[in-house]
Design an enzyme around this catalytic site. Sequence first.
Site, PDB file in Angstrom:
ATOM      1  N   THR A   1       0.906  11.135   6.973  1.00 45.07           N
ATOM      2  CA  THR A   1       0.616   9.954   7.794  1.00 45.07           C
ATOM      3  C   THR A   1       1.616   8.834   7.537  1.00 45.07           C
ATOM      4  O   THR A   1       2.085   8.183   8.469  1.00 45.07           O
ATOM      5  CB  THR A   1      -0.815   9.460   7.527  1.00 45.07           C
ATOM      6  OG1 THR A   1      -1.728  10.539   7.776  1.00 45.07           O
ATOM      7  CG2 THR A   1      -1.172   8.277   8.406  1.00 45.07           C
ATOM      8  N   GLU A   2       1.943   8.611   6.281  1.00 44.51           N
ATOM      9  CA  GLU A   2       2.837   7.505   5.920  1.00 44.51           C
ATOM     10  C   GLU A   2       4.261   7.720   6.416  1.00 44.51           C
ATOM     11  O   GLU A   2       4.884   6.810   6.934  1.00 44.51           O
ATOM     12  CB  GLU A   2       2.853   7.302   4.401  1.00 44.51           C
ATOM     13  CG  GLU A   2       1.609   6.676   3.827  1.00 44.51           C
ATOM     14  CD  GLU A   2       1.449   5.205   4.154  1.00 44.51           C
ATOM     15  OE1 GLU A   2       2.394   4.570   4.676  1.00 44.51           O
ATOM     16  OE2 GLU A   2       0.365   4.674   3.890  1.00 44.51           O
TER      17      GLU A   2
END
Length: 193
Positions: free
Chosen positions: A46-47
Amino acid sequence: MAVPAGRKLLAFFDVSPAYKRVKHLLREAAERHAIDYELLQAVVATESGFDGGVVSPKGAIGLMQVMPATAQRWGVYSDRAASVEKKLADPGTNIGAGARYLRHLLDLFPGCIELALAAYNAGEGAVQRAGNRVPDYRETQNYVKTVLQLYDQLKPPLGATRPRAAAASRVRVELDGPAADVAPAPAYPIERD
């Protein structure tokens, strides 16, 4: 028959060169900091999408998008050889600092992974100011939702374990009935892949 989303996702990770380069670092950090491997995997996906060279507009660096000030708080310091920013470009340093911080947040908000993730994204102060709730920031709410969905798809079902490569185990079969009538069942090695 359709392949479940979780299996498709696992297959994607298995062929991703960026993921393959760092999965051993994720496993080490997960063990060292007592964090589910799949949670770290979901956070990194996600990051940064496993792009270790990414820098956010706010200055977060690398795989786990660690801010330099946060890295310093968790033991990453500049020295003559390299600045904190340069050290955070190293996948091992980045994952180590990010995992230490995530462990702190999981301990700060025990039993509430949503708040730990919200704090990872927006800062622990933002979660505390929101009354120990996910802050009313669209980005943070989407972030928490995305990480939890990935985590849910990556995590094996409760009670299931992933087979270990080249591990052998023995299976013993016992039959009901009088012991005199049935010889003990032999144990056979079973290869797992």
